[in-house]
Each structure stands twice: as C-alpha cells, then as structure tokens.
Scaffold this motif. Structure first.
Motif, PDB file in Angstrom:
ATOM      1  N   VAL A  23      32.950  42.876  35.291  1.00  0.00           N
ATOM      2  CA  VAL A  23      33.394  44.153  34.730  1.00  0.00           C
ATOM      3  C   VAL A  23      33.603  45.178  35.843  1.00  0.00           C
ATOM      4  CG1 VAL A  23      32.670  46.096  33.288  1.00  0.00           C
ATOM      5  CG2 VAL A  23      32.408  43.765  32.453  1.00  0.00           C
ATOM      6  N   ILE A  24      32.683  45.236  36.799  1.00  0.00           N
ATOM      7  CA  ILE A  24      32.811  46.187  37.904  1.00  0.00           C
ATOM      8  C   ILE A  24      34.049  45.879  38.742  1.00  0.00           C
ATOM      9  CG2 ILE A  24      31.761  46.941  40.075  1.00  0.00           C
ATOM     10  CD1 ILE A  24      29.028  46.607  38.664  1.00  0.00           C
ATOM     11  N   ALA A  25      34.241  44.615  39.115  1.00  0.00           N
ATOM     12  CA  ALA A  25      35.400  44.236  39.921  1.00  0.00           C
ATOM     13  C   ALA A  25      36.698  44.433  39.138  1.00  0.00           C
ATOM     14  CB  ALA A  25      35.277  42.786  40.377  1.00  0.00           C
ATOM     15  N   GLY A  26      36.677  44.114  37.854  1.00  0.00           N
ATOM     16  CA  GLY A  26      37.866  44.308  37.025  1.00  0.00           C
ATOM     17  C   GLY A  26      38.221  45.774  36.862  1.00  0.00           C
TER      18      GLY A  26
ATOM     19  N   PRO B 200      34.568  49.281  55.699  1.00  0.00           N
ATOM     20  CA  PRO B 200      35.881  49.819  55.323  1.00  0.00           C
ATOM     21  C   PRO B 200      36.237  49.462  53.876  1.00  0.00           C
ATOM     22  CG  PRO B 200      35.989  48.762  57.459  1.00  0.00           C
ATOM     23  CD  PRO B 200      34.625  48.471  56.900  1.00  0.00           C
ATOM     24  N   ALA B 201      36.928  50.378  53.211  1.00  0.00           N
ATOM     25  CA  ALA B 201      37.253  50.192  51.792  1.00  0.00           C
ATOM     26  C   ALA B 201      38.088  48.936  51.555  1.00  0.00           C
ATOM     27  CB  ALA B 201      37.971  51.423  51.248  1.00  0.00           C
ATOM     28  N   GLU B 202      38.959  48.613  52.493  1.00  0.00           N
ATOM     29  CA  GLU B 202      39.787  47.406  52.334  1.00  0.00           C
ATOM     30  C   GLU B 202      38.920  46.148  52.341  1.00  0.00           C
ATOM     31  OE1 GLU B 202      40.419  49.874  54.509  1.00  0.00           O
ATOM     32  OE2 GLU B 202      42.137  50.754  53.481  1.00  0.00           O
ATOM     33  N   THR B 203      37.908  46.141  53.189  1.00  0.00           N
ATOM     34  CA  THR B 203      36.974  45.019  53.225  1.00  0.00           C
ATOM     35  C   THR B 203      36.145  44.977  51.941  1.00  0.00           C
ATOM     36  OG1 THR B 203      36.837  45.216  55.626  1.00  0.00           O
ATOM     37  CG2 THR B 203      35.113  43.930  54.538  1.00  0.00           C
ATOM     38  N   GLY B 204      35.734  46.151  51.456  1.00  0.00           N
ATOM     39  CA  GLY B 204      35.015  46.232  50.184  1.00  0.00           C
ATOM     40  C   GLY B 204      35.835  45.692  49.035  1.00  0.00           C
ATOM     41  N   GLU B 205      37.128  45.970  49.068  1.00  0.00           N
ATOM     42  CA  GLU B 205      38.039  45.447  48.036  1.00  0.00           C
ATOM     43  C   GLU B 205      38.083  43.920  48.091  1.00  0.00           C
ATOM     44  OE1 GLU B 205      40.635  46.342  44.866  1.00  0.00           O
ATOM     45  OE2 GLU B 205      39.521  47.739  46.097  1.00  0.00           O
ATOM     46  N   ASP B 206      38.148  43.363  49.294  1.00  0.00           N
ATOM     47  CA  ASP B 206      38.141  41.905  49.447  1.00  0.00           C
ATOM     48  C   ASP B 206      36.825  41.307  48.954  1.00  0.00           C
ATOM     49  OD1 ASP B 206      40.670  42.025  50.535  1.00  0.00           O
ATOM     50  OD2 ASP B 206      39.954  41.988  52.612  1.00  0.00           O
ATOM     51  N   ILE B 207      35.723  41.987  49.240  1.00  0.00           N
ATOM     52  CA  ILE B 207      34.416  41.531  48.770  1.00  0.00           C
ATOM     53  C   ILE B 207      34.382  41.519  47.242  1.00  0.00           C
ATOM     54  CG2 ILE B 207      31.966  42.160  48.617  1.00  0.00           C
ATOM     55  CD1 ILE B 207      32.257  43.180  51.538  1.00  0.00           C
ATOM     56  N   LEU B 208      34.918  42.568  46.621  1.00  0.00           N
ATOM     57  CA  LEU B 208      34.937  42.630  45.152  1.00  0.00           C
ATOM     58  C   LEU B 208      35.774  41.507  44.549  1.00  0.00           C
ATOM     59  CD1 LEU B 208      35.216  46.453  44.480  1.00  0.00           C
ATOM     60  CD2 LEU B 208      33.354  44.941  43.813  1.00  0.00           C
ATOM     61  N   ARG B 209      36.891  41.204  45.164  1.00  0.00           N
ATOM     62  CA  ARG B 209      37.732  40.113  44.642  1.00  0.00           C
ATOM     63  C   ARG B 209      37.034  38.771  44.774  1.00  0.00           C
ATOM     64  NH1 ARG B 209      43.293  42.514  46.891  1.00  0.00           N
ATOM     65  NH2 ARG B 209      43.557  44.068  45.250  1.00  0.00           N
ATOM     66  N   GLY B 210      36.351  38.553  45.887  1.00  0.00           N
ATOM     67  CA  GLY B 210      35.567  37.320  46.046  1.00  0.00           C
ATOM     68  C   GLY B 210      34.408  37.264  45.069  1.00  0.00           C
TER      69      GLY B 210
ATOM     70  N   ALA C 168      34.333  38.617  42.149  1.00  0.00           N
ATOM     71  CA  ALA C 168      34.844  38.346  40.802  1.00  0.00           C
ATOM     72  C   ALA C 168      34.992  36.848  40.558  1.00  0.00           C
ATOM     73  CB  ALA C 168      36.178  39.052  40.588  1.00  0.00           C
ATOM     74  N   VAL C 169      35.463  36.124  41.558  1.00  0.00           N
ATOM     75  CA  VAL C 169      35.612  34.669  41.419  1.00  0.00           C
ATOM     76  C   VAL C 169      34.244  34.008  41.272  1.00  0.00           C
ATOM     77  CG1 VAL C 169      36.374  32.573  42.598  1.00  0.00           C
ATOM     78  CG2 VAL C 169      37.785  34.634  42.675  1.00  0.00           C
ATOM     79  N   ILE C 170      33.310  34.402  42.122  1.00  0.00           N
ATOM     80  CA  ILE C 170      31.965  33.822  42.065  1.00  0.00           C
ATOM     81  C   ILE C 170      31.290  34.164  40.736  1.00  0.00           C
ATOM     82  CG2 ILE C 170      29.658  33.919  43.094  1.00  0.00           C
ATOM     83  CD1 ILE C 170      31.118  34.322  45.800  1.00  0.00           C
ATOM     84  N   ALA C 171      31.442  35.407  40.284  1.00  0.00           N
ATOM     85  CA  ALA C 171      30.839  35.821  39.014  1.00  0.00           C
ATOM     86  C   ALA C 171      31.436  35.038  37.850  1.00  0.00           C
ATOM     87  CB  ALA C 171      31.032  37.320  38.801  1.00  0.00           C
ATOM     88  N   GLY C 172      32.730  34.798  37.878  1.00  0.00           N
ATOM     89  CA  GLY C 172      33.362  34.002  36.826  1.00  0.00           C
ATOM     90  C   GLY C 172      32.814  32.586  36.781  1.00  0.00           C
ATOM     91  N   LEU C 173      32.582  32.009  37.953  1.00  0.00           N
ATOM     92  CA  LEU C 173      31.994  30.675  38.005  1.00  0.00           C
ATOM     93  C   LEU C 173      30.563  30.674  37.485  1.00  0.00           C
ATOM     94  CD1 LEU C 173      33.360  29.479  41.458  1.00  0.00           C
ATOM     95  CD2 LEU C 173      34.063  28.687  39.187  1.00  0.00           C
ATOM     96  N   ILE C 174      29.810  31.732  37.783  1.00  0.00           N
ATOM     97  CA  ILE C 174      28.442  31.831  37.279  1.00  0.00           C
ATOM     98  C   ILE C 174      28.433  31.898  35.759  1.00  0.00           C
ATOM     99  CG2 ILE C 174      26.434  33.366  37.149  1.00  0.00           C
ATOM    100  CD1 ILE C 174      26.917  33.963  40.136  1.00  0.00           C
ATOM    101  N   VAL C 175      29.318  32.724  35.178  1.00  0.00           N
ATOM    102  CA  VAL C 175      29.391  32.822  33.718  1.00  0.00           C
ATOM    103  C   VAL C 175      29.764  31.473  33.121  1.00  0.00           C
ATOM    104  CG1 VAL C 175      30.658  33.842  31.786  1.00  0.00           C
ATOM    105  CG2 VAL C 175      29.894  35.280  33.657  1.00  0.00           C
ATOM    106  N   ALA C 176      30.752  30.813  33.699  1.00  0.00           N
ATOM    107  CA  ALA C 176      31.166  29.506  33.181  1.00  0.00           C
ATOM    108  C   ALA C 176      30.017  28.500  33.249  1.00  0.00           C
ATOM    109  CB  ALA C 176      32.364  28.995  33.968  1.00  0.00           C
ATOM    110  N   HIS C 177      29.270  28.529  34.335  1.00  0.00           N
ATOM    111  CA  HIS C 177      28.142  27.603  34.477  1.00  0.00           C
ATOM    112  C   HIS C 177      27.028  27.931  33.479  1.00  0.00           C
ATOM    113  CE1 HIS C 177      25.265  24.951  36.372  1.00  0.00           C
ATOM    114  NE2 HIS C 177      24.397  25.949  36.383  1.00  0.00           N
ATOM    115  N   GLN C 178      26.679  29.201  33.352  1.00  0.00           N
ATOM    116  CA  GLN C 178      25.599  29.606  32.461  1.00  0.00           C
ATOM    117  C   GLN C 178      25.938  29.370  30.989  1.00  0.00           C
ATOM    118  OE1 GLN C 178      22.456  30.862  33.079  1.00  0.00           O
ATOM    119  NE2 GLN C 178      22.795  30.398  35.215  1.00  0.00           N
ATOM    120  N   ARG C 179      27.206  29.496  30.623  1.00  0.00           N
ATOM    121  CA  ARG C 179      27.596  29.401  29.221  1.00  0.00           C
ATOM    122  C   ARG C 179      28.108  28.017  28.839  1.00  0.00           C
ATOM    123  NH1 ARG C 179      24.931  32.315  26.635  1.00  0.00           N
ATOM    124  NH2 ARG C 179      26.390  32.167  24.920  1.00  0.00           N
TER     125      ARG C 179
END
Length: 89
Positions: free
Chosen positions: A22-25, A52-62, A64-75
């Motif tokens: 939700v935060i990354a989205g 730097p904000a650009e690096t923070g943006e890249d971290i958020l995008r990464g 989001a992918v990891i969080a999606g995998l966690i949700v898929a695994h947990q559910r």
C-alpha cells in the motif's frame, strides 16, 4: 488446520506484505499524478535517511515486489481468512 478468521492487524502478511504494498503503491500513484519524478514517500525516505529520493524510489519498487511475494506465500493454500473484528485470534 484452524480455519477461524484472524484479525488482519495480527497477521504477518499484513505487516510484511499488504502494508508495504500500500505504501509503495500510494507513492507510485502520487508520483504519477504530479509533475515530480519521485513520489512523496521517497522524499520522506530522503529526509529521514539522507538517501537520494531516486534511490528511495528504487527501494520502494523493489520492496513492492518482495512484499507481493510475501503476501502470495502467506496466503497460499488453506490460509485463514481475515477479519476486521479485533477479538479474532
């Protein structure tokens, strides 16, 4: 296996998956709606950590992918349904 509903705020998939998604989205959607190249969450990351904000943006995008995998695994499989009633454990 216990199939009783679990209060969503007590679930690991909420804290490790849904909330980061939700935060990354939100950051992505707010960045799209503005003329800035990075979103407000990335700017907050920059203000707090000095990254730097650009690096923070890249971290958020990464994240989001990891969080999606966690949700898929947990559910996966026969996961317990979520509830909005705090009395459910």
């Amino acid at each position: 296996m216990n199939q009783e509903p679990i209060f969503i705020l007590w679930a690991r998939s909420f804290w490790l998956g849904i909330l980061p998604l939700v935060i990354a989205g939100a950051d992505l959607l707010l960045a799209i709606g503005s003329e800035q190249t990075v979103g407000p969450v990335a700017r907050v990351i920059e203000a707090i950590t000095g990254i730097p904000a650009e690096t923070g943006e890249d971290i958020l995008r990464g994240l989001a992918v990891i969080a999606g995998l966690i949700v898929a695994h947990q559910r996966r499989g026969a996961a317990r349904p979520y509830s909005t009633k705090p009395g459910m454990r």
